[in-house]
Scaffold this active site. Structure first.
Site, PDB file in Angstrom:
ATOM      1  N   TYR A  80      -2.635  -0.391   1.308  1.00 43.75           N
ATOM      2  CA  TYR A  80      -1.977  -1.159   2.364  1.00 43.75           C
ATOM      3  C   TYR A  80      -0.896  -2.034   1.753  1.00 43.75           C
ATOM      4  CZ  TYR A  80      -4.298  -5.573   1.177  1.00 43.75           C
ATOM      5  OH  TYR A  80      -4.722  -6.716   0.531  1.00 43.75           O
ATOM      6  N   CYS A  81      -0.032  -2.558   2.629  1.00 42.59           N
ATOM      7  CA  CYS A  81       1.045  -3.459   2.202  1.00 42.59           C
ATOM      8  C   CYS A  81       1.267  -4.481   3.321  1.00 42.59           C
ATOM      9  CB  CYS A  81       2.312  -2.672   1.864  1.00 42.59           C
ATOM     10  SG  CYS A  81       2.990  -1.727   3.245  1.00 42.59           S
ATOM     11  N   ARG A  82       2.490  -4.863   3.556  1.00 42.09           N
ATOM     12  CA  ARG A  82       2.780  -5.807   4.628  1.00 42.09           C
ATOM     13  C   ARG A  82       2.908  -5.090   5.963  1.00 42.09           C
ATOM     14  NH1 ARG A  82       6.933  -7.247   7.408  1.00 42.09           N
ATOM     15  NH2 ARG A  82       8.417  -6.148   6.103  1.00 42.09           N
TER      16      ARG A  82
END
Length: 120
Positions: A80-82
């Site tokens: 995941y990331c932003r």
């Protein structure tokens, strides 16, 4: 499948849709069932320090290919990331490196909205 994937045929991300989970799907399939898995946050160290999923390992996207030994192949891997963009790139990189059970679970805000624990 996202609108853009339908429109442009996935742009080389064939099979990526089966490796993308919404925050709710991730919670249902892995968290509530206590299924062992690894969580990889591909954001920058500064973003990670500002808050991350409990138990996540920070491997920024730009360093991920050099850090593959830290990512096991014997259990599912969640990235995941932003927003889900960098994690989409990480998914592609990991799939090309031979990881079969890897999933893009999107952005941190969506995960937090599902009530998943965030360390700050």
């Amino acid at each position: 499948m996202s609108f853009f994937n339908k429109l442009f045929g996935g742009l080389g991300m064939a099979g990526a849709d089966d490796h993308e989970l919404s925050a709710a799907q991730y919670k249902e399939r892995f968290v509530t069932t206590n299924t062992p898995h690894m969580i990889v946050d591909v954001r920058s160290p500064a973003e990670f320090a500002g808050g991350h999923l409990t138990g996540a390992l920070n491997l920024p996207l730009q360093n991920l290919s050099q850090k593959l030994t830290k990512v096991p192949k014997n259990k599912p891997v969640m990235v995941y990331c932003r927003s889900g963009n960098r994690s989409g790139m990480a998914l592609k990189l990991l799939r090309e490196a031979g990881y079969e059970e890897v999933y893009n679970i999107g952005g941190l805000n969506g995960l937090a909205a599902q009530g998943l624990p965030i360390d700050r």
